[in-house]
Scaffold this active site. Sequence first.
Site, PDB file in Angstrom:
ATOM      1  N   HIS A 128       0.865  -1.188   0.000  1.00  0.00           N
ATOM      2  CA  HIS A 128       0.000   0.000   0.000  1.00  0.00           C
ATOM      3  C   HIS A 128       0.899   1.235   0.000  1.00  0.00           C
ATOM      4  O   HIS A 128       1.746   1.406   0.882  1.00  0.00           O
ATOM      5  CB  HIS A 128      -0.919  -0.023   1.217  1.00  0.00           C
ATOM      6  CG  HIS A 128      -1.926   1.082   1.229  1.00  0.00           C
ATOM      7  ND1 HIS A 128      -3.080   1.047   0.484  1.00  0.00           N
ATOM      8  CD2 HIS A 128      -1.948   2.273   1.877  1.00  0.00           C
ATOM      9  CE1 HIS A 128      -3.782   2.156   0.685  1.00  0.00           C
ATOM     10  NE2 HIS A 128      -3.104   2.926   1.528  1.00  0.00           N
ATOM     11  N   ASP A 149       1.088   5.228  -0.052  1.00  0.00           N
ATOM     12  CA  ASP A 149       0.328   6.436   0.286  1.00  0.00           C
ATOM     13  C   ASP A 149       0.968   7.692  -0.297  1.00  0.00           C
ATOM     14  O   ASP A 149       2.075   8.068   0.085  1.00  0.00           O
ATOM     15  CB  ASP A 149       0.253   6.582   1.813  1.00  0.00           C
ATOM     16  CG  ASP A 149      -0.720   5.593   2.427  1.00  0.00           C
ATOM     17  OD1 ASP A 149      -1.865   5.501   1.949  1.00  0.00           O
ATOM     18  OD2 ASP A 149      -0.326   4.895   3.391  1.00  0.00           O
ATOM     19  N   MET A 179       0.734  11.646  -0.647  1.00  0.00           N
ATOM     20  CA  MET A 179       0.138  12.841  -0.021  1.00  0.00           C
ATOM     21  C   MET A 179       0.812  14.096  -0.568  1.00  0.00           C
ATOM     22  O   MET A 179       2.032  14.116  -0.762  1.00  0.00           O
ATOM     23  CB  MET A 179       0.336  12.783   1.495  1.00  0.00           C
ATOM     24  CG  MET A 179      -0.204  11.510   2.124  1.00  0.00           C
ATOM     25  SD  MET A 179      -0.083  11.583   3.908  1.00  0.00           S
ATOM     26  CE  MET A 179      -0.586   9.908   4.351  1.00  0.00           C
ATOM     27  N   HIS A 232      -2.537   4.711  -3.287  1.00  0.00           N
ATOM     28  CA  HIS A 232      -3.629   5.488  -2.684  1.00  0.00           C
ATOM     29  C   HIS A 232      -3.291   6.962  -2.855  1.00  0.00           C
ATOM     30  O   HIS A 232      -2.423   7.484  -2.156  1.00  0.00           O
ATOM     31  CB  HIS A 232      -3.745   5.074  -1.203  1.00  0.00           C
ATOM     32  CG  HIS A 232      -4.711   5.885  -0.412  1.00  0.00           C
ATOM     33  ND1 HIS A 232      -4.759   5.829   0.969  1.00  0.00           N
ATOM     34  CD2 HIS A 232      -5.665   6.763  -0.789  1.00  0.00           C
ATOM     35  CE1 HIS A 232      -5.699   6.644   1.397  1.00  0.00           C
ATOM     36  NE2 HIS A 232      -6.263   7.231   0.362  1.00  0.00           N
ATOM     37  N   MET A 257      -3.773  10.641  -2.315  1.00  0.00           N
ATOM     38  CA  MET A 257      -4.388  11.681  -1.481  1.00  0.00           C
ATOM     39  C   MET A 257      -3.878  12.997  -2.042  1.00  0.00           C
ATOM     40  O   MET A 257      -3.064  13.701  -1.423  1.00  0.00           O
ATOM     41  CB  MET A 257      -3.989  11.476  -0.011  1.00  0.00           C
ATOM     42  CG  MET A 257      -4.693  10.284   0.626  1.00  0.00           C
ATOM     43  SD  MET A 257      -3.891   9.709   2.137  1.00  0.00           S
ATOM     44  CE  MET A 257      -2.662   8.607   1.426  1.00  0.00           C
ATOM     45  N   MET A 309     -11.909   4.772   4.291  1.00  0.00           N
ATOM     46  CA  MET A 309     -10.952   5.280   5.275  1.00  0.00           C
ATOM     47  C   MET A 309     -11.558   5.119   6.666  1.00  0.00           C
ATOM     48  O   MET A 309     -12.699   5.514   6.911  1.00  0.00           O
ATOM     49  CB  MET A 309     -10.651   6.762   5.037  1.00  0.00           C
ATOM     50  CG  MET A 309      -9.865   7.079   3.785  1.00  0.00           C
ATOM     51  SD  MET A 309      -8.316   6.192   3.613  1.00  0.00           S
ATOM     52  CE  MET A 309      -7.394   6.766   5.044  1.00  0.00           C
ATOM     53  N   ASP A 342      -8.740   1.210   5.540  1.00  0.00           N
ATOM     54  CA  ASP A 342      -7.418   1.821   5.725  1.00  0.00           C
ATOM     55  C   ASP A 342      -7.418   2.763   6.920  1.00  0.00           C
ATOM     56  O   ASP A 342      -8.108   3.789   6.908  1.00  0.00           O
ATOM     57  CB  ASP A 342      -7.068   2.585   4.433  1.00  0.00           C
ATOM     58  CG  ASP A 342      -5.679   3.229   4.469  1.00  0.00           C
ATOM     59  OD1 ASP A 342      -4.926   2.980   5.424  1.00  0.00           O
ATOM     60  OD2 ASP A 342      -5.369   3.965   3.514  1.00  0.00           O
ATOM     61  N   SER A 391       1.271   1.065  10.780  1.00  0.00           N
ATOM     62  CA  SER A 391       2.039   1.004  12.026  1.00  0.00           C
ATOM     63  C   SER A 391       1.978  -0.384  12.662  1.00  0.00           C
ATOM     64  O   SER A 391       2.933  -0.823  13.298  1.00  0.00           O
ATOM     65  CB  SER A 391       1.543   2.076  13.001  1.00  0.00           C
ATOM     66  OG  SER A 391       0.139   2.091  13.072  1.00  0.00           O
TER      67      SER A 391
HETATM   68  C1  DX5 Z   1      -3.488   7.434   6.131  1.00  0.00           C
HETATM   69  C2  DX5 Z   1      -2.972   6.395   5.161  1.00  0.00           C
HETATM   70  C3  DX5 Z   1      -2.893   5.039   5.713  1.00  0.00           C
HETATM   71  C4  DX5 Z   1      -1.927   4.874   6.858  1.00  0.00           C
HETATM   72  C5  DX5 Z   1      -2.350   3.698   7.675  1.00  0.00           C
HETATM   73  O1  DX5 Z   1      -3.763   8.603   5.437  1.00  0.00           O
HETATM   74  O2  DX5 Z   1      -3.807   6.347   4.023  1.00  0.00           O
HETATM   75  O3  DX5 Z   1      -2.599   4.099   4.694  1.00  0.00           O
HETATM   76  O4  DX5 Z   1      -0.622   4.699   6.457  1.00  0.00           O
HETATM   77  O5  DX5 Z   1      -1.520   3.624   8.769  1.00  0.00           O
HETATM   78  P1  DX5 Z   1      -1.969   2.907  10.118  1.00  0.00           P
HETATM   79  O6  DX5 Z   1      -2.232   1.478   9.778  1.00  0.00           O
HETATM   80  O7  DX5 Z   1      -0.810   3.118  11.005  1.00  0.00           O
HETATM   81  O8  DX5 Z   1      -3.225   3.612  10.588  1.00  0.00           O
HETATM   82 ZN    ZN Z   2      -3.632   4.677   2.555  1.00  0.00          ZN
END
Ligand code: DX5
Ligand code: ZN
Length: 232
Positions: free
Chosen positions: A36, A38, A40, A69, A71, A140, A182, A205
């Site tokens: 996965h 992320d 941002m 993903h 964002m 989410m 997620d 995490s």
């Molecule tokens: C948050 C991300 C998640 C995040 C999840 O914006 O999209 O993918 O990394 O992390 P944990 O599992 O630590 O909540």
């Molecule tokens: Zn994510």
Amino acid sequence: MTQPTLRIAPSILSANFARLGEEVRAIEAAGADLVHFDVMDNHYVPNLTIGPLVCEAIRPHVKIGIDVHLMVEPVDAIIPLFAKAGANLITFHPEASRHVDRSLAMIHDLGCKAGLVLNPATPITWIDHVMDKLDMILLMSVNPGFGGQKFIASTLPKLRLVRARIDAHVAAGGQPIWLEVDGGVKVDNIGEIVAAGADTCVAGSAVFGAPDADGGYKGVMQALRHAAQQNC
Ligand code: DX5
Ligand code: ZN
């Protein structure tokens, strides 16, 4: 309700970025189904992470799919860059796209699977007229932007609603759609998350923070799968 196979997608947001190749190889060896990834942009979400160059850099290190993903806002300009960088699946937040149907079509035209991501307060009506164009719906369970946040419990009834929508769609002859969750997924809540209908769980995490004493990545992946089965 159907109970599909569980896919686990560790979020590399919580990985050690100084040795990312090694990290993705380690999660694949530990039994991860997807990476996965992320993305941002410090605009759609208040954080800044990784882009297509990093996706391209990790691509040769693993065989499993890369679940990107987004964002980011807007989304269309960045989609081709991730497709070229080796993404297998690309999801985006519909309110960040001016033309959702067009963004989904663009992802498919580039040879990737496509999905929509709904924030905790985003209504599921966004999926109403694009069900036939979705390979994945991602709910989410935290507000996007950071790893390590607490799971928002109202995601459970929302998962049940979307699971019912997907099952009805498939029963009517529609294509399969993965249901991913997620944010805040841990060994102690994955059971109820899967029981509510998720078939794909992101865990950041929980995986990358797993203590070596408990078997490290392999140990936590096994614990997640075991806990998911217990509560089904
Ligand atoms: C948050 C991300 C998640 C995040 C999840 O914006 O999209 O993918 O990394 O992390 P944990 O599992 O630590 O909540
Ligand atoms: Zn994510």
